[in-house]
Write a protein that holds these residues in place. Structure first.
Motif, PDB file in Angstrom:
ATOM      1  N   PRO A   8     -62.216 -32.682   7.124  1.00  0.00           N
ATOM      2  CA  PRO A   8     -61.679 -31.383   6.803  1.00  0.00           C
ATOM      3  C   PRO A   8     -61.422 -31.216   5.238  1.00  0.00           C
ATOM      4  CG  PRO A   8     -59.762 -32.753   7.760  1.00  0.00           C
ATOM      5  CD  PRO A   8     -61.067 -33.739   7.910  1.00  0.00           C
ATOM      6  N   ALA A   9     -61.728 -29.964   4.757  1.00  0.00           N
ATOM      7  CA  ALA A   9     -61.438 -29.901   3.344  1.00  0.00           C
ATOM      8  C   ALA A   9     -60.150 -30.114   2.978  1.00  0.00           C
ATOM      9  CB  ALA A   9     -62.278 -28.317   2.855  1.00  0.00           C
ATOM     10  N   LYS A  10     -59.932 -30.618   1.598  1.00  0.00           N
ATOM     11  CA  LYS A  10     -58.961 -30.921   1.009  1.00  0.00           C
ATOM     12  C   LYS A  10     -58.296 -29.703   0.231  1.00  0.00           C
ATOM     13  CE  LYS A  10     -56.438 -34.170  -2.090  1.00  0.00           C
ATOM     14  NZ  LYS A  10     -56.608 -35.266  -2.907  1.00  0.00           N
ATOM     15  N   ARG A  11     -56.805 -29.427   0.693  1.00  0.00           N
ATOM     16  CA  ARG A  11     -56.421 -28.244  -0.054  1.00  0.00           C
ATOM     17  C   ARG A  11     -55.959 -28.521  -1.374  1.00  0.00           C
ATOM     18  NH1 ARG A  11     -52.869 -25.184   4.580  1.00  0.00           N
ATOM     19  NH2 ARG A  11     -52.156 -24.462   2.566  1.00  0.00           N
ATOM     20  N   THR A  12     -56.345 -27.661  -2.133  1.00  0.00           N
ATOM     21  CA  THR A  12     -55.710 -28.068  -3.578  1.00  0.00           C
ATOM     22  C   THR A  12     -54.449 -27.068  -3.533  1.00  0.00           C
ATOM     23  OG1 THR A  12     -57.877 -28.384  -4.460  1.00  0.00           O
ATOM     24  CG2 THR A  12     -56.310 -27.808  -5.982  1.00  0.00           C
ATOM     25  N   ILE A  13     -53.356 -27.810  -4.110  1.00  0.00           N
ATOM     26  CA  ILE A  13     -52.057 -27.148  -4.290  1.00  0.00           C
ATOM     27  C   ILE A  13     -51.637 -27.296  -5.985  1.00  0.00           C
ATOM     28  CG2 ILE A  13     -49.511 -27.084  -3.645  1.00  0.00           C
ATOM     29  CD1 ILE A  13     -51.288 -26.678  -1.307  1.00  0.00           C
ATOM     30  N   VAL A  14     -51.395 -25.992  -6.265  1.00  0.00           N
ATOM     31  CA  VAL A  14     -51.172 -25.965  -7.640  1.00  0.00           C
ATOM     32  C   VAL A  14     -49.873 -25.366  -7.806  1.00  0.00           C
ATOM     33  CG1 VAL A  14     -53.658 -25.648  -8.498  1.00  0.00           C
ATOM     34  CG2 VAL A  14     -52.339 -23.565  -8.126  1.00  0.00           C
ATOM     35  N   ARG A  15     -49.222 -25.247  -8.877  1.00  0.00           N
ATOM     36  CA  ARG A  15     -47.781 -24.725  -9.308  1.00  0.00           C
ATOM     37  C   ARG A  15     -48.164 -23.394  -9.514  1.00  0.00           C
ATOM     38  NH1 ARG A  15     -46.159 -24.978 -14.299  1.00  0.00           N
ATOM     39  NH2 ARG A  15     -44.627 -24.032 -14.707  1.00  0.00           N
ATOM     40  N   SER A  23     -48.493 -23.681  -4.540  1.00  0.00           N
ATOM     41  CA  SER A  23     -49.616 -22.289  -4.189  1.00  0.00           C
ATOM     42  C   SER A  23     -51.077 -22.976  -3.827  1.00  0.00           C
ATOM     43  CB  SER A  23     -49.959 -21.354  -5.369  1.00  0.00           C
ATOM     44  OG  SER A  23     -50.783 -20.606  -5.102  1.00  0.00           O
ATOM     45  N   VAL A  24     -51.499 -22.606  -2.914  1.00  0.00           N
ATOM     46  CA  VAL A  24     -52.791 -23.072  -2.432  1.00  0.00           C
ATOM     47  C   VAL A  24     -53.779 -22.321  -3.332  1.00  0.00           C
ATOM     48  CG1 VAL A  24     -54.608 -22.848  -0.756  1.00  0.00           C
ATOM     49  CG2 VAL A  24     -52.283 -23.182   0.183  1.00  0.00           C
ATOM     50  N   TYR A  25     -54.645 -23.314  -3.795  1.00  0.00           N
ATOM     51  CA  TYR A  25     -55.809 -22.787  -4.894  1.00  0.00           C
ATOM     52  C   TYR A  25     -56.971 -22.766  -3.895  1.00  0.00           C
ATOM     53  CZ  TYR A  25     -58.092 -21.344  -9.071  1.00  0.00           C
ATOM     54  OH  TYR A  25     -58.635 -20.760  -9.875  1.00  0.00           O
ATOM     55  N   TYR A  31     -54.341 -14.374  -3.830  1.00  0.00           N
ATOM     56  CA  TYR A  31     -53.342 -14.249  -4.808  1.00  0.00           C
ATOM     57  C   TYR A  31     -53.531 -15.397  -5.757  1.00  0.00           C
ATOM     58  CZ  TYR A  31     -51.563 -11.162  -1.443  1.00  0.00           C
ATOM     59  OH  TYR A  31     -51.788 -10.134  -0.241  1.00  0.00           O
ATOM     60  N   ARG A  32     -54.308 -16.249  -5.568  1.00  0.00           N
ATOM     61  CA  ARG A  32     -54.426 -17.510  -6.590  1.00  0.00           C
ATOM     62  C   ARG A  32     -54.426 -17.199  -7.622  1.00  0.00           C
ATOM     63  NH1 ARG A  32     -59.285 -17.608  -3.897  1.00  0.00           N
ATOM     64  NH2 ARG A  32     -61.103 -17.150  -4.951  1.00  0.00           N
ATOM     65  N   PRO A  33     -53.880 -17.711  -8.832  1.00  0.00           N
ATOM     66  CA  PRO A  33     -53.348 -18.695  -8.643  1.00  0.00           C
ATOM     67  C   PRO A  33     -51.662 -18.791  -8.181  1.00  0.00           C
ATOM     68  CG  PRO A  33     -53.618 -18.443 -10.811  1.00  0.00           C
ATOM     69  CD  PRO A  33     -54.096 -17.397 -10.423  1.00  0.00           C
ATOM     70  N   PHE A  34     -51.385 -17.494  -7.921  1.00  0.00           N
ATOM     71  CA  PHE A  34     -50.048 -17.207  -7.791  1.00  0.00           C
ATOM     72  C   PHE A  34     -49.988 -17.605  -6.194  1.00  0.00           C
ATOM     73  CE2 PHE A  34     -51.434 -14.414 -11.052  1.00  0.00           C
ATOM     74  CZ  PHE A  34     -50.095 -14.890 -11.956  1.00  0.00           C
ATOM     75  N   CYS A  35     -48.641 -17.763  -5.658  1.00  0.00           N
ATOM     76  CA  CYS A  35     -48.357 -18.042  -4.145  1.00  0.00           C
ATOM     77  C   CYS A  35     -48.247 -16.874  -3.347  1.00  0.00           C
ATOM     78  CB  CYS A  35     -46.973 -18.825  -4.315  1.00  0.00           C
ATOM     79  SG  CYS A  35     -45.809 -17.745  -4.611  1.00  0.00           S
ATOM     80  N   SER A  36     -48.118 -15.631  -3.982  1.00  0.00           N
ATOM     81  CA  SER A  36     -47.933 -14.547  -3.156  1.00  0.00           C
ATOM     82  C   SER A  36     -48.198 -13.215  -3.952  1.00  0.00           C
ATOM     83  CB  SER A  36     -46.316 -14.241  -2.753  1.00  0.00           C
ATOM     84  OG  SER A  36     -45.631 -14.326  -3.820  1.00  0.00           O
ATOM     85  N   GLU A  37     -48.402 -12.066  -3.267  1.00  0.00           N
ATOM     86  CA  GLU A  37     -48.561 -11.018  -3.916  1.00  0.00           C
ATOM     87  C   GLU A  37     -47.479 -10.481  -4.866  1.00  0.00           C
ATOM     88  OE1 GLU A  37     -49.885  -6.320  -2.872  1.00  0.00           O
ATOM     89  OE2 GLU A  37     -48.915  -7.482  -1.196  1.00  0.00           O
TER      90      GLU A  37
END
Length: 71
Positions: A8-15, A23-25, A31-37
């Protein structure tokens, strides 16, 4: 014939630059690099209200500009 096991593709998590949360990048986060709208809109509002500014290196109008030898 051996079957390949797809990893499975590795999920990149950023701040998140706004709240500091995770936040999932990736394509699944529109909304990346943001976590939400909400965080994205807070950041956009700060730019729109000119809370964030790019520094200006131009001296004030009452100071000479350029090479002092030419003035």
């Amino acid at each position: 014939m051996a079957m390949r096991s797809e990893k499975p593709a590795k999920r990149t998590i950023v701040r998140c630059p706004q709240c500091g949360g995770d936040s999932v990048y990736g394509a699944e986060n529109p909304y990346r690099p943001f976590c939400s709208e909400r965080c994205k809109n807070i950041d956009l509002g700060a730019w729109a209200s000119e809370s964030f500014r790019v520094p200006d290196e131009t001296p004030p109008d009452d100071l000479p500009f350029g090479d002092p030898k030419e003035q």
